[in-house]
Structures are given as C-alpha cells and as structure tokens.
Write a protein that holds these residues in place. Structure first.
Motif, short mmCIF file in Angstrom:
data_model
loop_
_atom_site.label_atom_id
_atom_site.label_comp_id
_atom_site.label_asym_id
_atom_site.label_seq_id
_atom_site.Cartn_x
_atom_site.Cartn_y
_atom_site.Cartn_z
N ASP A 1 -39.91 -87.50 -47.22
CA ASP A 1 -40.01 -88.34 -46.02
C ASP A 1 -39.12 -87.80 -44.90
N ILE A 2 -39.49 -88.13 -43.68
CA ILE A 2 -38.69 -87.72 -42.52
C ILE A 2 -38.13 -88.96 -41.82
N PHE A 3 -36.82 -89.01 -41.73
CA PHE A 3 -36.14 -90.12 -41.04
C PHE A 3 -35.50 -89.60 -39.77
N CYS A 4 -35.50 -90.44 -38.75
CA CYS A 4 -34.92 -90.05 -37.45
C CYS A 4 -33.85 -91.06 -37.05
N LEU B 1 -43.08 -92.04 -32.02
CA LEU B 1 -42.75 -91.26 -33.23
C LEU B 1 -43.24 -91.92 -34.51
N ARG B 2 -43.74 -93.16 -34.38
CA ARG B 2 -43.97 -93.93 -35.61
C ARG B 2 -45.10 -93.38 -36.48
N ASP B 3 -45.97 -92.58 -35.90
CA ASP B 3 -47.03 -92.00 -36.74
C ASP B 3 -46.63 -90.66 -37.34
N VAL B 4 -45.49 -90.12 -36.95
CA VAL B 4 -45.09 -88.82 -37.51
C VAL B 4 -43.80 -88.90 -38.32
N ALA B 5 -43.00 -89.96 -38.14
CA ALA B 5 -41.77 -90.13 -38.93
C ALA B 5 -41.97 -91.29 -39.89
N ARG C 1 -40.86 -85.35 -30.83
CA ARG C 1 -42.09 -85.55 -31.63
C ARG C 1 -42.59 -84.22 -32.18
N HIS C 2 -42.53 -83.19 -31.34
CA HIS C 2 -43.00 -81.87 -31.78
C HIS C 2 -42.11 -81.34 -32.91
N ILE C 3 -40.79 -81.55 -32.78
CA ILE C 3 -39.87 -81.08 -33.83
C ILE C 3 -40.22 -81.74 -35.16
N ILE C 4 -40.46 -83.05 -35.12
CA ILE C 4 -40.76 -83.79 -36.36
C ILE C 4 -42.09 -83.30 -36.96
N ARG C 5 -43.07 -83.11 -36.09
CA ARG C 5 -44.37 -82.63 -36.59
C ARG C 5 -44.27 -81.24 -37.20
N GLU C 6 -43.43 -80.42 -36.57
CA GLU C 6 -43.24 -79.05 -37.07
C GLU C 6 -42.60 -79.09 -38.47
N VAL C 7 -41.58 -79.95 -38.62
CA VAL C 7 -40.93 -80.07 -39.93
C VAL C 7 -41.94 -80.58 -40.96
N ARG C 8 -42.72 -81.58 -40.55
CA ARG C 8 -43.74 -82.13 -41.46
C ARG C 8 -44.72 -81.04 -41.90
N GLU D 1 -37.41 -106.14 -31.38
CA GLU D 1 -38.11 -105.13 -30.59
C GLU D 1 -38.26 -103.83 -31.39
N ALA D 2 -37.15 -103.44 -32.05
CA ALA D 2 -37.19 -102.20 -32.85
C ALA D 2 -38.14 -102.37 -34.04
N ARG D 3 -38.06 -103.53 -34.69
CA ARG D 3 -38.94 -103.80 -35.83
C ARG D 3 -40.41 -103.65 -35.46
N LEU D 4 -40.80 -104.29 -34.36
CA LEU D 4 -42.21 -104.32 -33.99
C LEU D 4 -42.69 -103.01 -33.39
N ALA D 5 -41.75 -102.17 -32.97
CA ALA D 5 -42.14 -100.86 -32.43
C ALA D 5 -42.66 -99.95 -33.55
N ALA D 6 -42.24 -100.23 -34.79
CA ALA D 6 -42.71 -99.42 -35.92
C ALA D 6 -42.89 -100.35 -37.12
N PRO D 7 -43.92 -101.20 -37.06
CA PRO D 7 -44.05 -102.25 -38.09
C PRO D 7 -44.22 -101.72 -39.50
N ASP D 8 -44.77 -100.50 -39.64
CA ASP D 8 -45.05 -99.99 -40.99
C ASP D 8 -44.00 -98.99 -41.48
N SER D 9 -42.96 -98.76 -40.68
CA SER D 9 -41.95 -97.77 -41.05
C SER D 9 -40.71 -98.45 -41.58
#
Ligand SMILES: O=P(O)(O)OC[C@H]1O[C@H](OP(=O)(O)OP(=O)(O)O)[C@H](O)[C@@H]1O
Length: 386
Positions: free
Chosen positions: A265-268, A280-284, A246-253, A120-128
C-alpha cells in the motif's frame, strides 16, 4: 493548585476559577444587590442557518463541568451537525453557573472546530485509511481532545500514545525520518530490517521512503529488503520537492506493480487537507492528516441569556426567547421558538443532558461517530475548504 507546565488544572476548571474576571465582578455585584434571577441561556454560533454545517462535540466535558450544579441542561447529541440556533440550553439561577461560561465555551469551541475539519478530511477520501497525525501541533495536554475529535469524525486512527490510553484505543505509527537518519544515507535497508526485527508482529511494516533518494528507488529497495513482510510505503515528500505529487505516487505504484507488488500500500502525509487529498484518493491507499485538523478555527460559540424570570430578553442582534432546533427528513436545519410548533416532520435535536445537577445522558464515542457520519450524509456536508 499548580502544574509544572503552567496549564490550568482540572480542579480550577471544576471550581469555576478558569473564568474571565468580569464574571467574578458580576457575582460580587449581584450578591451585593441580592439578585440571582432564574434564567435560560443558550449557546449559539449563528442565530439563523447559514447554509454551512459544523460538527458539535465537547458535550461530555460540559456534563462533567455542570454535574452537581442546580441547573437543567439540554443539548445536541455528541457528533450532531448543526447550522444556526442553540446547541445547548441551560436553565437555572444565574449564579449557579455565571463563572462557568468561559470554560463551557472553550470545551465546545475548539473540539467542534477540530471535528469539523476532521470530517472534511474523512469525506475527501471516504474509502481510504485516514489517520490523525496532528498531536505535535497542539499543547500536549489537549492531544487527546484532538484525537477524540478525529475519531468522532470517522478517522481510522491516530498517532498519540497518551491519547490512546485515555481513549482506550491503541495509537498507530511506524517510523519517523529520525530513525532513517540514525542509520544514515545508503543504509535504509539496514534501518527497515532493524525495524522489522524490533517491533511487534502486530505493527504494520510501513517503510518511510522519501528520506535520502527518490521515492521510487527507496520504495523498490524497501520491497526488495522486506520482501513479503512489507505492508506499505509512506511518502512524506517535502513540499519544495513535491512537484506533481500525484504523478510521483502513480510512478511508485507502477514500479511496485511491475514487480508484482500490488499488495504494497502507498500512504501519503505532509500538509495534506481535503483539497489535496481529493486528487490523490484514487492513487494512494491512505493519508496522515495533521495541521488541517489542528489549525481549524474554533467554532465561534457564545452564551446568551434569552429568558429572565420567564420573560424573553436579548441584546441587540440576538434572538430572544427559548428556542429549539429541528432536523427535517430532507436534511434541513430549522430554528424556532420552543413553545411553537416546529416544522412538520421535523425532529427536535436538543436532548436532556443535566436534570437538577445529575447527568442524565450516556456517552459512547462509536455511537457519536456513527451519528456524525450519518448526519453529514443527511445534510449533504460540504467537505470543500475552498
Ligand atoms: O503536515 P501535517 O498534516 O501536520 O502532518 C503531521 C506530520 O506528519 C508527517 O511527519 P513525519 O512523521 O514524516 O515527521 P518527521 O519528519 O519528524 O519524521 C508530516 O511531515 C508532518 O510533519
């Protein structure tokens, strides 16, 4: 047989002593009555398909458990998804394996639960990048079981060092908050610099940036301190301080990019599961996942005799007769009696595991992982836990 931590030793499991007492009473009774019928028994979670798939694993341990016993076993391949019907079938004199039922089910139930949650975790962020961080939540003696299930489900790595020895993969990880505390507030730069000087060149420079100040300030300080050596930052903000993660991650980015640090890179991490990873998968760039995997419910497998002396039998509510399961090209999972025609174009999924006590299958974790991910796609595995 003893163990300083009070766990059941491997020798006791292999000897059939890791069992529920009623199986010992069953043996005493059958031997007293001079009975040892030839049976076929099946392991199932659900009798019929339910529309919800789970990952099957733990089968390598079943081979080890049954090696040398006078039985034949067929089972799904490691990493296969299933939805109802037998995942494993044992044929032989009942007293060859009566006491093994408890360990057999345990070897399958919990790892299959871990692997399903990891998928489930894998498929929630297939490219991360998705890493397993959950060893701390289980008894240390089964940490490698968690990490193996995570790799099987396609996670990119794990944190547990001893599991790495067992699985022949190096554990990953950089720094805990404990390291930051040891240098103290205001000395984060000193901590990251010492880390950079101390650890091997192959360890990624991922700075933990949520300890004392806000994530933006610490991220920018890490970038300034380690310069081009900084590979990434990890944000593990405590739930009570998270607000809009999500906003915190985008702000850091944003702030890193504004300083031309698109390479950082940003890891959560911290209490993440598929439902919190997906937004979060498009911002982390990556995620550490622990409790979602280790808190997974065990798959509710049971073992039932379905044929005795060549005659079908079952308790009420269960299905008698020897069965097979099939996968159709559209991803359907079908259960049918083994001596009948299966669905047209359906492939039987049960494969030989033990013949006359010999293991007749080889195990390869990478191959099993590929199977798991391919089958997840074929059946349209639902990664939503809602
Ligand atoms: O929440 P989970 O998904 O189960 O993930 C496991 C742990 O990984 C992170 O810990 P971290 O390395 O930051 O630990 P520390 O606070 O001990 O430094 C996170 O805060 C969890 O405690």
């Amino acid at each position: 047989m003893s163990n300083p931590f009070g766990t059941v030793p491997s020798e006791a499991i292999l000897a059939g002593e890791a069992t529920d007492a009623y199986f010992e009473r069953t043996r005493a009774t059958l031997e007293h009555a001079d009975k040892n019928p030839h049976v076929v028994a099946e392991v199932t979670a659900d009798q019929f398909p339910t529309g919800s798939f789970d990952v099957f694993t733990g089968i390598k341990d079943i081979a080890t458990l049954f090696e040398g016993r006078n039985v034949d076993i067929d089972a799904l391949p490691d990493g296969q998804l299933f939805d109802g019907g037998p995942v494993c079938r044992i044929e032989g004199p009942y007293l060859e394996f009566a006491e093994l039922e408890t360990s057999l089910l345990g070897f399958l139930s919990q790892p299959s639960g871990f692997a399903t949650a990891a998928l489930e975790a894998r498929l929630a962020a297939p490219d991360s990048l998705v890493l397993s961080f959950g060893a701390r939540h289980v008894h240390p003696s089964i940490a490698s079981t968690v990490e193996r299930a995570a790799l099987l489900a396609g996670l990119d790595g794990f944190s547990h060092v001893a599991a790495g020895e067992i699985l022949d993969r190096e554990a990953g990880g950089t720094m805990p908050h404990a390291l930051m505390f040891c240098f103290g507030e205001g000395n984060q730069a000193e901590a990251w610099t010492a880390f950079d000087e101390a650890v091997g060149a192959d360890v990624p420079r991922i700075a933990l940036v949520d300890t004392f100040w806000d994530e933006k300030s610490e991220s920018l300080l890490a970038a300034e301190t380690l310069g081009d050596d900084l590979d990434g930052v990890r944000i593990d903000t405590t739930g009570s301080r998270r607000g809009d993660f999500r906003h915190i991650i985008r702000e850091v980015r944003w702030e890193l990019d504004a300083r031309d640090r698109e390479d950082v890179d940003i890891f959560c991490s911290g209490g993440l599961g598929p439902d919190t990873i997906r937004p979060l998968r498009d911002v982390a760039d990556g995620f550490g996942v622990g409790s979602h995997i280790t808190s997974a419910d065990s798959v509710d497998f049971s073992l039932d005799i379905v044929e005795i002396e060549d005659e079908p039998i079952s308790k009420r509510g269960k299905l008698s007769g020897v069965k097979d399961v099939y996968r159709t090209p559209e991803g359907g999972h079908h259960v049918a009696l083994a001596d009948r025609e299966g669905p047209s174009e359906g492939d039987s999924l049960l494969e030989p595991l033990i013949r006359d006590g010999d293991i007749v299958r080889e195990f390869d974790l990478e191959e099993a992982s590929e199977r798991c991910l391919e089958d997840a796609e074929a059946v349209g595995f639902d990664d939503s836990t809602a």
